[in-house]
Design a protein around this motif. Structure first.
Motif, PDB file in Angstrom:
ATOM      1  N   TYR A 297       0.819  -1.214   0.000  1.00  0.00           N
ATOM      2  CA  TYR A 297       0.000   0.000   0.000  1.00  0.00           C
ATOM      3  C   TYR A 297       0.857   1.270   0.000  1.00  0.00           C
ATOM      4  O   TYR A 297       0.463   2.305  -0.539  1.00  0.00           O
ATOM      5  CB  TYR A 297      -0.937   0.014   1.215  1.00  0.00           C
ATOM      6  CG  TYR A 297      -1.934  -1.117   1.246  1.00  0.00           C
ATOM      7  CD1 TYR A 297      -2.731  -1.392   0.137  1.00  0.00           C
ATOM      8  CD2 TYR A 297      -2.093  -1.915   2.379  1.00  0.00           C
ATOM      9  CE1 TYR A 297      -3.657  -2.436   0.162  1.00  0.00           C
ATOM     10  CE2 TYR A 297      -3.009  -2.954   2.414  1.00  0.00           C
ATOM     11  CZ  TYR A 297      -3.793  -3.216   1.287  1.00  0.00           C
ATOM     12  OH  TYR A 297      -4.706  -4.241   1.320  1.00  0.00           O
ATOM     13  N   CYS A 298       2.019   1.193   0.646  1.00  0.00           N
ATOM     14  CA  CYS A 298       2.868   2.388   0.754  1.00  0.00           C
ATOM     15  C   CYS A 298       4.017   2.384  -0.251  1.00  0.00           C
ATOM     16  O   CYS A 298       4.903   3.238  -0.176  1.00  0.00           O
ATOM     17  CB  CYS A 298       3.451   2.494   2.169  1.00  0.00           C
ATOM     18  SG  CYS A 298       2.211   2.690   3.457  1.00  0.00           S
ATOM     19  N   ALA A 299       4.035   1.439  -1.191  1.00  0.00           N
ATOM     20  CA  ALA A 299       5.144   1.377  -2.150  1.00  0.00           C
ATOM     21  C   ALA A 299       5.165   2.648  -3.003  1.00  0.00           C
ATOM     22  O   ALA A 299       4.122   3.272  -3.233  1.00  0.00           O
ATOM     23  CB  ALA A 299       4.994   0.141  -3.043  1.00  0.00           C
ATOM     24  N   PRO A 300       6.353   3.035  -3.486  1.00  0.00           N
ATOM     25  CA  PRO A 300       6.445   4.221  -4.348  1.00  0.00           C
ATOM     26  C   PRO A 300       5.523   4.087  -5.561  1.00  0.00           C
ATOM     27  O   PRO A 300       5.515   3.045  -6.221  1.00  0.00           O
ATOM     28  CB  PRO A 300       7.921   4.233  -4.782  1.00  0.00           C
ATOM     29  CG  PRO A 300       8.639   3.483  -3.714  1.00  0.00           C
ATOM     30  CD  PRO A 300       7.679   2.432  -3.239  1.00  0.00           C
ATOM     31  N   GLY A 301       4.758   5.088  -5.836  1.00  0.00           N
ATOM     32  CA  GLY A 301       3.810   5.055  -6.952  1.00  0.00           C
ATOM     33  C   GLY A 301       2.437   4.563  -6.526  1.00  0.00           C
ATOM     34  O   GLY A 301       1.442   4.903  -7.142  1.00  0.00           O
ATOM     35  N   VAL A 302       2.383   3.726  -5.489  1.00  0.00           N
ATOM     36  CA  VAL A 302       1.093   3.315  -4.923  1.00  0.00           C
ATOM     37  C   VAL A 302       0.688   4.406  -3.928  1.00  0.00           C
ATOM     38  O   VAL A 302      -0.373   5.017  -4.039  1.00  0.00           O
ATOM     39  CB  VAL A 302       1.171   1.922  -4.265  1.00  0.00           C
ATOM     40  CG1 VAL A 302      -0.185   1.544  -3.651  1.00  0.00           C
ATOM     41  CG2 VAL A 302       1.611   0.878  -5.290  1.00  0.00           C
ATOM     42  N   ASP A 303       1.539   4.624  -2.929  1.00  0.00           N
ATOM     43  CA  ASP A 303       1.435   5.811  -2.060  1.00  0.00           C
ATOM     44  C   ASP A 303       0.077   5.969  -1.384  1.00  0.00           C
ATOM     45  O   ASP A 303      -0.476   7.075  -1.334  1.00  0.00           O
ATOM     46  CB  ASP A 303       1.727   7.092  -2.873  1.00  0.00           C
ATOM     47  CG  ASP A 303       3.161   7.147  -3.375  1.00  0.00           C
ATOM     48  OD1 ASP A 303       4.063   6.714  -2.635  1.00  0.00           O
ATOM     49  OD2 ASP A 303       3.368   7.582  -4.518  1.00  0.00           O
TER      50      ASP A 303
ATOM     51  N   LYS B 356      13.926   6.169  -8.750  1.00  0.00           N
ATOM     52  CA  LYS B 356      12.500   5.850  -8.592  1.00  0.00           C
ATOM     53  C   LYS B 356      12.306   4.382  -8.928  1.00  0.00           C
ATOM     54  O   LYS B 356      12.802   3.903  -9.953  1.00  0.00           O
ATOM     55  CB  LYS B 356      11.677   6.727  -9.540  1.00  0.00           C
ATOM     56  CG  LYS B 356      10.181   6.557  -9.366  1.00  0.00           C
ATOM     57  CD  LYS B 356       9.435   7.699 -10.028  1.00  0.00           C
ATOM     58  CE  LYS B 356       7.936   7.415 -10.089  1.00  0.00           C
ATOM     59  NZ  LYS B 356       7.373   6.775  -8.893  1.00  0.00           N
ATOM     60  N   THR B 357      11.590   3.680  -8.061  1.00  0.00           N
ATOM     61  CA  THR B 357      11.273   2.292  -8.337  1.00  0.00           C
ATOM     62  C   THR B 357      10.296   2.249  -9.515  1.00  0.00           C
ATOM     63  O   THR B 357       9.287   2.952  -9.517  1.00  0.00           O
ATOM     64  CB  THR B 357      10.673   1.640  -7.080  1.00  0.00           C
ATOM     65  OG1 THR B 357      11.673   1.683  -6.056  1.00  0.00           O
ATOM     66  CG2 THR B 357      10.274   0.202  -7.328  1.00  0.00           C
ATOM     67  N   ARG B 358      10.629   1.450 -10.531  1.00  0.00           N
ATOM     68  CA  ARG B 358       9.840   1.445 -11.769  1.00  0.00           C
ATOM     69  C   ARG B 358       8.619   0.548 -11.675  1.00  0.00           C
ATOM     70  O   ARG B 358       7.752   0.566 -12.542  1.00  0.00           O
ATOM     71  CB  ARG B 358      10.697   0.940 -12.942  1.00  0.00           C
ATOM     72  CG  ARG B 358      11.871   1.833 -13.277  1.00  0.00           C
ATOM     73  CD  ARG B 358      12.645   1.256 -14.453  1.00  0.00           C
ATOM     74  NE  ARG B 358      11.837   1.279 -15.670  1.00  0.00           N
ATOM     75  CZ  ARG B 358      11.553   0.223 -16.424  1.00  0.00           C
ATOM     76  NH1 ARG B 358      12.025  -0.976 -16.082  1.00  0.00           N
ATOM     77  NH2 ARG B 358      10.804   0.321 -17.500  1.00  0.00           N
ATOM     78  N   THR B 390      14.248  -0.065  -2.471  1.00  0.00           N
ATOM     79  CA  THR B 390      13.159   0.054  -3.449  1.00  0.00           C
ATOM     80  C   THR B 390      11.882   0.585  -2.798  1.00  0.00           C
ATOM     81  O   THR B 390      11.066   1.216  -3.461  1.00  0.00           O
ATOM     82  CB  THR B 390      12.862  -1.287  -4.149  1.00  0.00           C
ATOM     83  OG1 THR B 390      12.537  -2.266  -3.156  1.00  0.00           O
ATOM     84  CG2 THR B 390      14.069  -1.774  -4.943  1.00  0.00           C
ATOM     85  N   ALA B 391      11.727   0.367  -1.493  1.00  0.00           N
ATOM     86  CA  ALA B 391      10.522   0.868  -0.818  1.00  0.00           C
ATOM     87  C   ALA B 391      10.579   2.370  -0.580  1.00  0.00           C
ATOM     88  O   ALA B 391       9.552   3.012  -0.394  1.00  0.00           O
ATOM     89  CB  ALA B 391      10.322   0.154   0.518  1.00  0.00           C
ATOM     90  N   TYR B 392      11.771   2.937  -0.561  1.00  0.00           N
ATOM     91  CA  TYR B 392      11.911   4.374  -0.292  1.00  0.00           C
ATOM     92  C   TYR B 392      12.306   5.173  -1.538  1.00  0.00           C
ATOM     93  O   TYR B 392      12.250   6.404  -1.509  1.00  0.00           O
ATOM     94  CB  TYR B 392      12.951   4.604   0.814  1.00  0.00           C
ATOM     95  CG  TYR B 392      12.443   4.322   2.208  1.00  0.00           C
ATOM     96  CD1 TYR B 392      12.401   3.023   2.710  1.00  0.00           C
ATOM     97  CD2 TYR B 392      11.991   5.347   3.039  1.00  0.00           C
ATOM     98  CE1 TYR B 392      11.940   2.754   3.989  1.00  0.00           C
ATOM     99  CE2 TYR B 392      11.531   5.084   4.326  1.00  0.00           C
ATOM    100  CZ  TYR B 392      11.507   3.793   4.798  1.00  0.00           C
ATOM    101  OH  TYR B 392      11.041   3.529   6.058  1.00  0.00           O
ATOM    102  N   ALA B 393      12.716   4.498  -2.594  1.00  0.00           N
ATOM    103  CA  ALA B 393      13.163   5.214  -3.790  1.00  0.00           C
ATOM    104  C   ALA B 393      11.939   5.692  -4.561  1.00  0.00           C
ATOM    105  O   ALA B 393      11.414   4.999  -5.426  1.00  0.00           O
ATOM    106  CB  ALA B 393      14.036   4.312  -4.662  1.00  0.00           C
ATOM    107  N   ASP B 394      11.483   6.881  -4.214  1.00  0.00           N
ATOM    108  CA  ASP B 394      10.225   7.366  -4.782  1.00  0.00           C
ATOM    109  C   ASP B 394      10.424   8.512  -5.767  1.00  0.00           C
ATOM    110  O   ASP B 394       9.463   9.168  -6.150  1.00  0.00           O
ATOM    111  CB  ASP B 394       9.284   7.790  -3.651  1.00  0.00           C
ATOM    112  CG  ASP B 394       9.868   8.926  -2.827  1.00  0.00           C
ATOM    113  OD1 ASP B 394      11.005   9.347  -3.111  1.00  0.00           O
ATOM    114  OD2 ASP B 394       9.177   9.395  -1.909  1.00  0.00           O
ATOM    115  N   GLY B 395      11.682   8.755  -6.139  1.00  0.00           N
ATOM    116  CA  GLY B 395      11.926   9.822  -7.099  1.00  0.00           C
ATOM    117  C   GLY B 395      11.944  11.200  -6.475  1.00  0.00           C
ATOM    118  O   GLY B 395      12.221  12.180  -7.163  1.00  0.00           O
ATOM    119  N   CYS B 396      11.652  11.302  -5.185  1.00  0.00           N
ATOM    120  CA  CYS B 396      11.685  12.605  -4.504  1.00  0.00           C
ATOM    121  C   CYS B 396      12.968  12.780  -3.715  1.00  0.00           C
ATOM    122  O   CYS B 396      13.531  13.863  -3.673  1.00  0.00           O
ATOM    123  CB  CYS B 396      10.501  12.736  -3.552  1.00  0.00           C
ATOM    124  SG  CYS B 396       8.935  12.669  -4.408  1.00  0.00           S
TER     125      CYS B 396
END
Lengths: 431, 431, 431
Positions: A297-303, B356-358, B390-396
């Motif tokens: 649920y908290c994965a990047p892009g899911v957020d 950013k995780t793709r 990968t859980a924190y690599a959100d492109g920010c």
């Protein structure tokens, strides 16, 4: 109106019915469990997705069912038997029927050496293998000789199932609760989550003038939430305002909270606030300590704004993922108090709006019977909370933020807010 | 490719060559020192600015050279002699040739009373005077009588020199390193800085696929950086992304860091991160404790992102600016480890991008060989770092920020980042 | 120019004149007090609002005056007498003339049981009643028998009064000071506030080149500030930059500060800064501990930047609102030092601008006589403050913020700022 406040014993009785059902991420155990839950509250819908479907980076696994599994010695004595404890087989094992020497047998045996009388819970969902689990003590007593390894399991192209409840409110904005239905004979993780959530859903369905829409998910862990998200991500991103992974909520030890990745969502704020006043000694964990479906649920892009509510948290108690996490580890009180925390959380969310004092300068509380008319020092204690609320309700902070500033539990403020609204001393500044 | 990793001994040998050259802010000592450095790596360019030129609020001073300086007594015995220790003369002294009584002599003598066996380092660049430095012990032994003060120095309209290295990368954005070449016989402050930086430059020149452009400055302190800024400010403000004043990096005591005026620049972030993992006990100083050319780089209106890297920091160790800060105070290990810290800093900067995780939801690491396929508690340690990244690599957040959150040294993440890029699990979100 | 620096004794003498005047929120006591203050400084204007006027959520009360009040026993002996101590009557009591048995009498008697020899200060402004106050000891000595309760008071449609001073400056932006003139025979709360503020006003009127406009308010507490705000809110919101409720400033114990609701206004910043350097052990209170007219000034929608300055803070000292808060509780030194803190606050506000160093890189302080010309370690102490100021004066931070960063009291920086402006090293970046 039907009775919606279950006793702890009723919760525990439901746990006793669910506990013995053998579950995996797919198969009939999941369906049987969902049927029991639907029996508690009929709003539960059962969904499925076909084996082999691609869901983001993953593939829905084959359906897996198991008939029997045991190890017998040369005398035909069963050393371990799946019938006796369903943790004895590695979850998702391939079938096997072989006689082997003790040495080879041991390469298929898993134990928990640091807890020699506990059977570990082991699975191998994403690589084909088979294996058995037993206590370290039992393993040490295995005599030299030949052993018969038997697992009668079957993979088939079927489906993966999950349960879902939708309870509509005045608004399309949603609060979501999520738990798992894929763990076999384990009490806290995870018989407790489905037990508490089905009763929470039933209770919410009886709230009058419900503002939020509520969604409940009963999923196989990881692959279930990934599959669900692959079908519903757009809707969830648009509508979910707060989400809670509810897991390991059956024991009666301390309360735990795992923050969302960003740590400051509405779910984080409300759960931390409620726990702080419900039981100040609750344990708070960083998102680095995540481990259940909040990972998705908290994965990047899911957020999505999900945090986690537990009692003894996964990975943090000795009995976790062993045979010691059984029906004795959880209790009627543990389940009931977890339900109460979630009920408080919902109650606060329903009234968590930005309120604004309508009157410039302090309202004259005395003529409304809300303030003592005689001024002497130390006589104001009761009225002080009302004064503090109106002094801080500036339309910028929501109820939770104001309560944090005035150091009051939001739960206790709910009737006061109603009274102040009725007296037209405050108004809702914004939804 | 030539060998670019010098041993500590090679660094120390270079220090031994530079230490005895008598330096001031102008004059032949500076040029001789730059020539030695250029011999180590030929990329060094030597620049000059004429005496008398206005540079912001300052004026480039006359060139100053000195032939001899001593005090002799009535017997012709030399009490102190510049030949023996070049700290015996006040830097930038006017010439003098006078016989005086002891009492008058003492008005020209500087000592460090709290360190009675140390000769202090004293200069008078911006007011005309002359003087001598000796130990407090020596001063106390001066007998009554006449003394001959001799300083054969010469001011001339010449120039001020500095050295500069430019190593181009794929981008025009620059990383800048700055040190001083104006201090005479002092080991830590300042033989160490030029020694470490010339070798850092050589090492950087061999990095393949260098992203950043690197600029190295070897300057007379204060007036040198002011002169350089007066010519290059516009370019520096446009291109410099991180800058480091490197000084006092030769001893083997703790590491030190002085923050930039704003305290949160890329240089601050990367150096603090690298030091925290390289040696957690490093000492951190506020910009109030500044003292070298960061005073110019961080001045209001200049506003360049420079922080300071030291071992024992200027003003904070007893030997500072005395004859005790000599070649014994610095060491091969001290110089080498300082170089290593700066190499790590450069390595992290080169890969410090926003990743950013793709993949939506967690990537299936198992089928890529990055995750154990058997799930039992406490078996995930190695894979956890990848999952956290990968859980924190959100492109920010950039690499440094993600590493701070997941509590991992960025240096260790560099090969993991490469692997994840190759697996197309992450991508660069922004330069 | 007339002498504007009163001695502590002059302040205390004024307190002695004001203390015995019997005050309530309305009536002749207020007018008499304002007349005494106007005698100290003629700039005081006296205003009124008619009884019965609506002011926001409140109504201006009837004027109340009292001639005599006592309890006598059957022998005609006066047990308590308003003439002897004006706290003996409940403020704003209705008239009464009745003989009652002791038991009934006790229902009209108020004491402070935890301080048995103190008469409490009790009022009943917003519900009609009458009553008497006495010490707990006196109450315990009342013998059975009949008692004569006499209060000769009178309510009349008149007005409520307050005092106001406006001292114009170069700018229309205002600094406001507010205190109360409604408390009867109490020393710290509230004879001290009007005494200190009338002298502060007189002192400010003599500041040359005053930038700010200053407004002083001498109000009946709560209803007075509400009435004033109901007439002046728009003007105040537009012009007031900092405001201070000044109350309980007569004793010589520690200093206290109550933050504004938002906690970060200019008033908060300047008062905290001045107190930190004047007396680091000052006591800081949250807005939750508010209690005087800041309740109105900081109310939602009013939102004026007021904090509170006290010595022993209301509600926080034992003598508060009892007969023990008398002329012995306050002192000449207490009043004088409170005035000094406010004078420092005004001095800092007058120069609290954003300054910007006009010179790129460090200014050459040496040739301006601001820096030692001989460089040896540990000789810079005096010049360091100037260097720090110019290194941080970037036109973004105001004087207070720069002083916080360089850890210097703004009061000490004022002459340095003047010198740097004169030398054209800094300039005003913004008002």
């Amino acid at each position: 109106m039907e009775k919606t406040e279950p006793t702890g014993e009723e919760l525990y009785d439901l746990a006793k019915r669910i506990f013995p059902i053998y579950r995996s991420i797919t198969g009939k155990g999941v369906r049987e469990t969902l049927a029991v839950l639907k029996n508690v509250w009929n709003g539960l819908q059962i969904h499925e997705i076909a084996s082999g479907e691609k869901v983001f980076d993953w593939t829905v696994p084959m359906e897996w069912d198991i008939e029997e599994a045991y190890i017998e010695d040369e005398n035909g004595t069963k050393i371990v038997d799946f019938e006796e404890n369903n943790l004895h087989v590695v979850g998702y094992s391939e079938p096997v029927d072989r006689w082997v020497e003790r040495e080879e047998l041991l390469s298929y045996v898993h134990t928990q050496p640091d807890q020699p009388d506990a059977i570990p819970y082991v699975t191998s969902y994403y690589a084909k293998r088979y294996g058995f689990c037993m206590t370290e003590n039992m393993k040490n007593q295995l005599k030299p000789g030949r052993y018969h390894m038997v697992i009668r399991s079957r993979f088939s192209k079927g489906c993966m199932n999950w349960g879902e409840i939708l309870i509509e409110g005045d608004m399309r904005e949603e609060i979501c609760f999520s738990t798992n239905i894929c763990h076999p004979g384990l009490g806290n993780n995870e018989t407790s989550g489905p037990v508490v959530l089905i009763h929470l859903a039933k209770w919410i369905s009886c709230i009058r003038d419900r503002r939020y829409t509520y969604r409940f998910l009963f999923l196989p862990e990881t692959i279930g939430s990934i599959a669900y998200l692959s079908q519903n991500l757009e809707h969830m991103k648009k509508h979910i305002r707060a989400g809670f992974v509810v897991t390991c909520v059956g024991d009666d030890n301390h309360y735990s909270y795992v923050e969302s990745r960003k740590g400051d969502s509405l779910s984080d704020r409300v759960l931390k606030h409620v726990l702080k006043w419900h039981c100040p000694a609750f344990q708070s964990y960083s998102f680095l300590k995540r481990g259940s479906d909040e990972r998705q649920y908290c994965a990047p892009g899911v957020d999505l704004p999900f945090c986690v509510f537990c009692r003894s948290k996964f990975h943090e108690y000795k009995e976790y993922h062993t045979s010691k996490d059984d029906l004795n580890f959880i209790s009627a009180d543990g389940l009931k108090n977890s339900l109460i925390v979630l009920q408080k959380t919902v109650s606060v969310l329903e009234k968590n709006r930005k309120y604004k004092t309508r009157i410039l300068c302090e309202p004259q509380l005395g003529r409304r019977g809300l303030y003592p008319t005689l001024s002497q020092k130390n006589t104001y204690a009761d009225a002080k909370t009302i004064q503090n609320f109106t002094a801080y309700a500036d339309g910028c902070d929501d109820l939770i933020a104001v309560c944090e500033k005035i150091r009051q539990p939001a739960v206790h403020m709910l009737p006061i807010v109603d009274r102040l609204l009725k007296e037209k001393i405050i108004e809702v500044a914004e939804n």
